[in-house]
Write a protein that holds these residues in place. Sequence first.
Motif, mmCIF file in Angstrom:
data_model
loop_
_atom_site.group_PDB
_atom_site.id
_atom_site.type_symbol
_atom_site.label_atom_id
_atom_site.label_comp_id
_atom_site.label_asym_id
_atom_site.label_seq_id
_atom_site.Cartn_x
_atom_site.Cartn_y
_atom_site.Cartn_z
ATOM 1 N N TRP A 236 30.590 28.397 29.028
ATOM 2 C CA TRP A 236 30.868 29.818 29.172
ATOM 3 C C TRP A 236 29.783 30.690 28.551
ATOM 4 N N ARG B 134 32.634 28.284 42.876
ATOM 5 C CA ARG B 134 31.498 29.101 43.314
ATOM 6 C C ARG B 134 31.083 28.724 44.725
ATOM 7 N N ASN B 140 36.226 34.451 40.934
ATOM 8 C CA ASN B 140 36.628 35.840 40.728
ATOM 9 C C ASN B 140 37.596 36.354 41.800
ATOM 10 N N THR B 221 36.897 34.694 36.013
ATOM 11 C CA THR B 221 36.943 36.103 36.404
ATOM 12 C C THR B 221 35.862 36.910 35.697
ATOM 13 N N ARG B 222 35.490 37.971 36.335
ATOM 14 C CA ARG B 222 34.642 38.981 35.690
ATOM 15 C C ARG B 222 35.527 40.195 35.421
ATOM 16 N N SER B 223 34.999 41.127 34.630
ATOM 17 C CA SER B 223 35.857 42.250 34.240
ATOM 18 C C SER B 223 36.260 43.100 35.449
ATOM 19 N N THR B 224 35.533 42.954 36.558
ATOM 20 C CA THR B 224 35.907 43.710 37.746
ATOM 21 C C THR B 224 36.965 43.002 38.581
ATOM 22 N N ARG B 227 41.552 40.087 36.374
ATOM 23 C CA ARG B 227 41.553 39.533 35.018
ATOM 24 C C ARG B 227 42.933 39.701 34.386
ATOM 25 N N SER B 235 39.155 39.341 24.587
ATOM 26 C CA SER B 235 37.895 40.077 24.471
ATOM 27 C C SER B 235 37.998 41.239 23.487
#
Lengths: 275, 276
Positions: A236, B134, B140, B221-224, B227, B235
């Motif tokens: 990560w 991926r 995501n 996930t990304r913050s967009t 999540r 975080s």
Amino acid sequence: MYLLFLVWYPALQGLYMSFFEWPLLGDQSYVGIGNYEYLLTWEAFRRSIFTTVIYSLQTVGHLVLGTVMGLIVWRQKRFKTVTSLMFLIPILLPPLVTGTLFRHVLEPDLGPFFALLVDFGLLKSPIYWSNDGNLALLVITLVGVWTWSSFVFLLVYASLESIPDAHIEASRLYGAGAVQRLRRVILPQIKTALLIALVLRIIRNLGKVAQPYQITRGGPGFDTTVLGLLVYRLAWERGELGLAFAGSIVLGLITFVFIALFMWQFERSSEEVAA
Amino acid sequence: MNVFATLRRQISGIDILQWCITSVLVATFALPVLYAFSVSIRPSSEVFGPVHLIPKEPTIEPWMQFLADAGINFLNSIFIATGVVILTLLVAVPGAYAFSRMEFPGRKLLFYLVILIMLVPVVMLVVPVVQIWRDFGLFNTLSGIWLAVMVSQMPVAIWILRDNFQGLPPNIEEAAQVYGCTQFEAFVRVILPLASPAILAVGFLTFLGAWNEFLFSNILTRSTGPRPVMVTLFSLLGGDRAVPWNYVMAGSFAIAVPPATFYLLARRYLEQALSF
């Protein structure tokens, strides 16, 4: 079928990846056993083996505390429900939440724990455990004991309840003392539950990530990075997938020994049920 | 005189010891949680300073603020957990039924492979899953998390359900078939209703697991993206800035409310399904 594919395909793919230098984005290149060689000589990896062993020792705490809790509630005549609910608090909360909670409670400057100790004059000044690798390791281990003893309690209590009253009565009639009764009558009855709890806990404790991660972030440095966490941080924080999986193969090998034990025990107990 | 003698006979040393241990344990479990809860309903000015359990000026401000900030993540968590429950049940119920009633080659081996998954540390799967997800464009996305989390919840579900199906008398479906049901109808009309407590228990368990899940949802996930709130909590403690503890504690408890309530509601079913 589909399910097996879903799990075993990643595992095999990972094994394959562990022989490559595999950045998160971009091209991979074959490095053979290079990843393993690197790991074995890497200081942080050795430290994390040590950390994992210490951290797994919390299993002993789980078993002792869990059994004591089980016996207590079992012996109680009143307030059984209340006590057992109290004992279940730790596993009612998500591990990440209990991690957060203790990070505050045990904070040297702001948290109540050290403030109280100093007020009572037991300590001269708070202990800054988060800067000392070994103390931080002690902290995450103890918090682990706090959290998952309840799990053992559940198993032990269930099997205590299934001991026929007649056995206890009989032992009393024959004049067995409390200690004798515990050793000769109660412990043999809950042996299976204890064994299952032991192996399950070891396996789970080996792969713990979320809670210690929230308390210490694996630091200072890599001092509290248990193996599972090492794998996770490599993947990560650094995006080193190949290296990370080489690490998880090591973790897997250690775990496998205990899984074999579990299987053996599981087979035996299901044969007992059948017989 | 007599009274004292009776009392002494009733309260033996071991009872006193037991009460001592009980109180110490209950205090150890309850106090940190109580204290943290009390922090969560204080104004920021009261977080520091002398230790006290009962807040002087209780306020729900931190809770409201957390809910306002992380409302969307709460929704994500609910979507994720519900989706995982549905998917898991869709696969686990027929799967467990097959494991318990149908004869097919390698049945025992396959069942052990499923149980093995439960024991393998989830971290081991994280790395390859990231790569594969991926490749397949699942990174995501909501369905990506569903699939990943489902994997870790499935074995327990299959295990519990199989045990339950095996506990049902073997000839009830045959009886139903004699009365003119097809095998499928017998399954839907006879087996499912009988197994519904276990199915309910499995549903609850899966929800708990999916709600508490952190590893996959953090790395996938990304913050967009979708999540979940668990990752938000994680975080919050990143970096070296001063931590607004009342806010963080309010968040922690807000997150813990759904699983704790679920657990308490489902306790009876869980105990039935898990006794072995």
